[in-house]
Write a protein that holds these residues in place. Structure first.
Motif, PDB file in Angstrom:
ATOM      1  N   PRO A  47     -79.625  40.059  -1.151  1.00 61.28           N
ATOM      2  CA  PRO A  47     -78.821  38.962  -1.687  1.00 61.28           C
ATOM      3  C   PRO A  47     -78.765  37.804  -0.722  1.00 61.28           C
ATOM      4  CG  PRO A  47     -77.407  40.742  -0.942  1.00 61.28           C
ATOM      5  CD  PRO A  47     -78.811  41.246  -0.868  1.00 61.28           C
ATOM      6  N   MET A  54     -72.711  44.032   0.404  1.00 64.95           N
ATOM      7  CA  MET A  54     -71.761  42.974   0.743  1.00 64.95           C
ATOM      8  C   MET A  54     -70.796  43.500   1.797  1.00 64.95           C
ATOM      9  SD  MET A  54     -72.589  40.418  -1.092  1.00 64.95           S
ATOM     10  CE  MET A  54     -71.131  39.407  -0.899  1.00 64.95           C
ATOM     11  N   LEU A  57     -65.665  34.803  -4.986  1.00 65.73           N
ATOM     12  CA  LEU A  57     -66.795  35.716  -5.110  1.00 65.73           C
ATOM     13  C   LEU A  57     -67.189  35.905  -6.570  1.00 65.73           C
ATOM     14  CD1 LEU A  57     -67.315  39.072  -3.284  1.00 65.73           C
ATOM     15  CD2 LEU A  57     -67.385  39.023  -5.761  1.00 65.73           C
ATOM     16  N   ALA A  60     -68.677  42.623  -6.798  1.00 68.26           N
ATOM     17  CA  ALA A  60     -70.013  42.576  -6.208  1.00 68.26           C
ATOM     18  C   ALA A  60     -70.879  43.735  -6.687  1.00 68.26           C
ATOM     19  CB  ALA A  60     -69.904  42.582  -4.688  1.00 68.26           C
ATOM     20  N   SER A 113     -68.872  32.899  -8.034  1.00 62.72           N
ATOM     21  CA  SER A 113     -70.055  32.374  -7.353  1.00 62.72           C
ATOM     22  C   SER A 113     -71.112  33.425  -7.041  1.00 62.72           C
ATOM     23  CB  SER A 113     -69.632  31.707  -6.033  1.00 62.72           C
ATOM     24  OG  SER A 113     -68.614  30.760  -6.227  1.00 62.72           O
ATOM     25  N   HIS A 114     -70.789  34.700  -7.090  1.00 65.67           N
ATOM     26  CA  HIS A 114     -71.723  35.729  -6.628  1.00 65.67           C
ATOM     27  C   HIS A 114     -72.974  35.763  -7.501  1.00 65.67           C
ATOM     28  CE1 HIS A 114     -73.318  39.563  -5.262  1.00 65.67           C
ATOM     29  NE2 HIS A 114     -72.463  39.505  -4.263  1.00 65.67           N
ATOM     30  N   ARG A 172     -67.400  36.588 -16.001  1.00 58.88           N
ATOM     31  CA  ARG A 172     -66.815  36.253 -14.692  1.00 58.88           C
ATOM     32  C   ARG A 172     -65.306  36.032 -14.829  1.00 58.88           C
ATOM     33  NH1 ARG A 172     -70.576  34.960 -10.556  1.00 58.88           N
ATOM     34  NH2 ARG A 172     -72.635  34.237 -11.255  1.00 58.88           N
ATOM     35  N   TYR A 214     -79.849  35.744 -10.334  1.00 61.36           N
ATOM     36  CA  TYR A 214     -80.752  35.992  -9.211  1.00 61.36           C
ATOM     37  C   TYR A 214     -81.916  36.883  -9.608  1.00 61.36           C
ATOM     38  CZ  TYR A 214     -81.823  36.366  -4.209  1.00 61.36           C
ATOM     39  OH  TYR A 214     -82.413  36.277  -2.970  1.00 61.36           O
ATOM     40  N   PHE A 236     -74.136  42.797  -8.953  1.00 60.37           N
ATOM     41  CA  PHE A 236     -75.393  42.778  -8.193  1.00 60.37           C
ATOM     42  C   PHE A 236     -75.836  44.154  -7.696  1.00 60.37           C
ATOM     43  CE2 PHE A 236     -78.185  41.980  -4.634  1.00 60.37           C
ATOM     44  CZ  PHE A 236     -78.853  40.809  -4.948  1.00 60.37           C
ATOM     45  N   ASN A 237     -74.992  44.806  -6.896  1.00 59.86           N
ATOM     46  CA  ASN A 237     -75.439  45.955  -6.107  1.00 59.86           C
ATOM     47  C   ASN A 237     -75.918  47.131  -6.944  1.00 59.86           C
ATOM     48  OD1 ASN A 237     -74.762  44.485  -3.844  1.00 59.86           O
ATOM     49  ND2 ASN A 237     -72.720  45.387  -3.673  1.00 59.86           N
ATOM     50  N   ASN A 258     -66.738  39.410   3.385  1.00 57.82           N
ATOM     51  CA  ASN A 258     -66.977  38.507   2.260  1.00 57.82           C
ATOM     52  C   ASN A 258     -66.025  38.730   1.101  1.00 57.82           C
ATOM     53  OD1 ASN A 258     -69.180  37.234   3.460  1.00 57.82           O
ATOM     54  ND2 ASN A 258     -70.584  38.843   2.782  1.00 57.82           N
ATOM     55  N   TYR A 309     -73.644  35.131   1.149  1.00 60.56           N
ATOM     56  CA  TYR A 309     -72.520  34.690   0.317  1.00 60.56           C
ATOM     57  C   TYR A 309     -71.524  33.933   1.188  1.00 60.56           C
ATOM     58  CZ  TYR A 309     -68.176  34.664  -2.163  1.00 60.56           C
ATOM     59  OH  TYR A 309     -66.994  34.257  -2.731  1.00 60.56           O
TER      60      TYR A 309
END
Length: 844
Positions: A393, A1, A12, A376, A15-16, A365, A105, A380-381, A5, A396
């Protein structure tokens, strides 16, 4: 990211996209409503059987009910949720799953939790954002069980008994195959459930053989729970992973996950501490370990391991939806005390019911907003890197409008408002404020217009004449019809109206000036300002609602009010109460619970028709918002029975009065003596707000359980105005329902703040009796020298002359308030006694 962003941090977080690094398969549609086998209550509890019946009484379950009601667009009750869920599952189970997996995801599934009633891991791919988004995690104990079952039988049994190495050879082959299989991204062990995490690095061959024979004697179905055997499964898997790394020259191979921390009653909680794994982690340096489920309650121990060993990761899953909101915040804080943020992973531990995914993701969240800048990586990462998912990804894009900190308090529920507007476009929202006469004033808006106000597309101006307005809309001296303030809604107070034939909700407001700054004299702002000034001391409030239920009567051709019960006494369930009030009381309890106001108890009070409802403690602003909502709900329910619920302070001169006793606590209580000294020092000024009508002073008397007549405090003494309950916790008795509660509590806390600021010494001693029964000498020995004001004017004069209180509350506001109270008193004094009583009962 990219850094570009990260400026919309809150957007974030909400919604990430998510890599859910540990979950389980969902039930098939045919089994989704099989609650006998898969209880829905298990979404908030690891308990089973009879213990699971207690789940609805936990904070985590209550939070889930409140949130699931928004998912299913239904009433916030467990029964309503199950009914709405049945409709959705029956009509469109795929749609429910899709809704619950929105934002996910990639999904890594331990698909060996059970071998029946569930969908295959590949079925889940249709709901996931990435084309390769559903992957497998292989549970090594399940692999071992399958091998034993494959060998088991008349021929295989003899072979296994002779040669346990056959089993190890097959197990080795399976693990190697899974290491090469692209759809498998990790292994998992549930040894924590079986024999605990004190895993021996080097198990003897003899011990393994003995363990193996014990398992065979028990026979199929094989549940592998013999320590030497389980330890060897784990160490063998770790050795194979390390060998694969060396063989292929890789720096890292597929990680292995371990259940740690809480589980059902099949676990030894002591042996679930990941600290036992330290020798194992140190020995297998080239294997990546993932400690699942926040290791709760051993989060700090897991964080330590992740901080000192480069091959340890901490997963933050499962606890979200299983513990209270406070615990969720605590777990996140503890996990970040030592753990590098590059070693934190997220998972839902979702299983069977799709709502487990939805609740966990939503609660995490929300909690993650306390640590926005690592969002992030955790979401995710880190998982993308550890499991070698090679996911790119999606772009974003922050939401169009990124609110600043000031706006967040208003817009944090905008998404829910938009959902409400779609589901129920005819909702009306009542924007409310409380004036200086404690009259609740209302402006009503269709939901779509209200959303414009929340978004800042509309501003609602109210005349500044409100500062001087009386109940009948006359102006006190000094009032002008020029100028205006603007109402800013506080969405944290947004609540449905219940027990009314009305499709509406209420929301409390702050007052702001033309430039958007907070306005002096706004009751809610005044209170919040004092609470902030007291930091780092935290204040908690709890209210008792005393109310008298009256029925209309005509005496001598005149309209009056009479109590609904006469055979009545304190904490008694008389025949009169059972027949005339019990149904009413229980309906009030149910109505309040439907809007998440859960009273702690209710009972008959002393006066005829008088009852008390005890509210739970909360932060000051929220506690008062809840108090006003609860009172209005009680009034609404009473009106359904053609009754009047009144807060009138002394309806009957020969019976106990009606108060609004207030419990207040400070934490830590280190400054409690100075705080209490300030309250006692400024008590006459406080009563200008807490006893705000002339009729309020009918309770300032000895022997009526109302705090008596002298300014004093006493431990568990109900005949002093300040009763000490425990350290840092007191009850204010000289306060009633005619007060503007925001202002009364602001004055109380301001007095305590002044005591701390000026380091006042507590000269009043603990009074064990009603001070009115003591001689002057005895009172003076206790430091009791001043009486509580007996008239409103005495309190107003005390406030007028109290420069410190005026300064902290706002001198301009105090001047306006005093003018209103004097004009109000003059207006009421002009009425005949019966007329005044009726006039007040019908307004309060």
């Amino acid at each position: 990211m990219g850094e570009e962003n990260l400026h919309g941090l809150r957007s974030l977080i909400q919604s990430h996209p998510i890599v859910d690094n540990h979950a389980h398969n969902l039930l098939s549609a045919d089994n989704a409503l099989n609650y006998e086998k898969y209880p829905l209550e298990s979404i908030t509890s690891e308990a089973k059987g009879e213990a699971l019946q207690q789940a609805p009484h936990t904070l985590s379950h209550r939070l889930a009910v409140k949130q699931l009601a928004t998912l299913f667009s239904c009433q916030p009750t467990w029964e309503a949720i199950k009914a709405a869920r049945q409709t959705w599952v029956t009509a469109d189970y795929h749609g429910l799953v899709q809704r619950c997996l929105d934002g996910t995801y990639s999904l890594l599934l331990d698909d060996l939790l059970t071998d029946s009633d569930i969908e295959d891991y590949r079925w889940h791919k249709q709901f996931i954002g990435a084309a390769s988004g559903a992957k497998r995690i292989v549970r090594i104990e399940a692999v071992a069980s399958k091998i034993l079952l494959d060998f088991w039988g008349p021929q295989g049994q003899h072979k296994l008994r002779k040669d346990p190495q056959t089993f190890l050879s097959e197990f080795h082959k399976h693990i190697e195959q899974y290491l090469m299989e692209p759809n498998v991204v990790a292994f998992k062990s549930v040894i924590c459930y079986r024999t605990g995490l004190d895993i021996k690095v080097n198990s003897s061959e003899a011990a393994f053989k003995e363990s193996f024979q014990r398992l065979l004697r028990i026979g199929a179905p094989f549940r592998i729970s013999d320590k030497s055997f389980n330890d060897l499964l784990v160490t063998t898997t770790l050795q194979i992973i390390e060998e694969m790394v060396a063989k292929h020259g890789k720096q890292r191979s597929k990680p292995i996950q371990f259940h740690t921390g809480l589980g059902d009653n099949d676990i030894s909680l002591v042996l679930a501490n990941p600290a036992y794994m330290q020798p194992l982690i140190a020995h297998f340096k080239n294997v990546d370990f993932v400690l699942l489920h926040s290791s709760y309650p051993y989060t700090r121990e897991a964080g330590y391991l992740a901080s000192v060993y480069p091959n340890v990761y901490l997963d933050l899953g499962e606890v979200f939806s299983m513990v209270s909101k406070d615990a969720e915040h605590s777990i996140l804080r503890q996990s970040m005390e030592l753990t590098p943020t590059s070693r934190l992973l997220w998972s839902t531990d979702g299983h069977f019911h799709p709502e487990t995914y939805w609740l966990s993701n939503r609660q995490f969240r929300d909690t993650l907003e306390t640590a926005k800048d690592v969002a992030a990586d955790i979401l995710f990462n880190n998982s993308n890197r550890l499991y070698d998912l090679k996911l790119l990804p999606p772009a974003y894009v922050p939401k169009p409008h990124e609110p600043d900190e000031k706006e967040l308090s208003v817009t944090n529920n905008l998404e829910n408002l938009n959902d409400l507007a779609v589901r129920n476009p005819n909702t009306a929202v009542w924007m409310q404020w409380v004036d200086y006469t404690a009259t609740i004033r209302v402006r009503m808006f269709p939901i779509r217009e209200f959303i414009k106000i929340v978004q800042g597309k509309r501003r609602i101006g109210i005349t500044l004449a409100v500062y001087h307005l009386l109940q009948d809309d006359l102006l006190a001296p000094g009032g002008l019809a020029t100028g205006q303030f603007y109402m800013r809604p506080d969405l944290s107070s947004f609540c449905r109206n219940v027990a009314l034939e009305s499709n509406s909700a209420t929301v409390m407001t702050f007052w702001e000036d033309e430039s958007g700054e907070q306005l002096e004299g706004c009751p809610r702002t005044t209170l919040q300002r004092i609470v902030t000034a007291l930091k780092p001391i935290e204040v908690t409030l709890g209210f008792e609602i005393e109310v008298v239920f009256l029925q209309r009567a005509y005496i001598n051709a005149k309209n009056t009010w009479e109590p609904i019960t006469e055979n009545h006494s304190w904490s008694n369930m008389t025949r009169d109460i059972r027949q005339k009030a019990l149904r009413l009381l229980e309906e009030i309890m149910t109505a309040l619970a439907s809007i998440d106001i859960h009273i702690e108890q209710f009972h008959a009070e002393s006066a005829p028709g008088q009852f008390e409802f005890v509210l739970p403690p909360d932060q000051p602003l929220s506690a008062i918002d809840t108090l006003l909502k609860a009172r209005q709900t009680i009034v609404n329910v009473a009106e359904k029975y053609d009754l009047r619920a009144t807060l009138y302070p002394r309806p009957y001169p020969d019976a106990a009065g009606t108060a609004s006793h207030t419990h207040f606590s400070i934490s830590p209580p280190t400054e409690e003596q100075s705080f209490l000294a300030g309250v006692l020092e400024h008590f006459p000024s406080i009563t200008a707000f807490s006893l705000s009508q002339e009729v309020s002073y009918e309770r300032v008397a000895s022997g009526v359980w109302a705090g008596s007549e002298w300014i004093a405090w006493g431990t568990q003494n109900r005949e002093v105005p300040i009763r000490k309950v425990t350290s840092g916790h007191w009850e204010l008795k000289q306060i009633d329902g005619l007060a503007n509660m925001y202002l009364a509590i602001a004055a109380l806390l301001a007095a305590g703040y002044l005591g701390i600021t000026h380091s006042l010494s507590l000269t009043h001693k603990d009074c064990p009796v009603d001070a009115s029964t003591l001689s002057q000498t005895a009172r003076e020995e206790l430091g009791i020298t001043n009486q509580i004001p007996k008239k409103l004017e005495e309190s107003l004069v005390a406030l007028e002359n109290d420069d410190d209180m005026s300064a902290i509350l706002g001198a301009g506001f105090v001047e306006k308030y005093i003018a209103v109270k004097r004009a109000e008193a003059k207006r009421l004094a002009e009425m005949a006694e019966n007329e005044r009583r009726t006039w007040l009962i019908e307004r309060y």
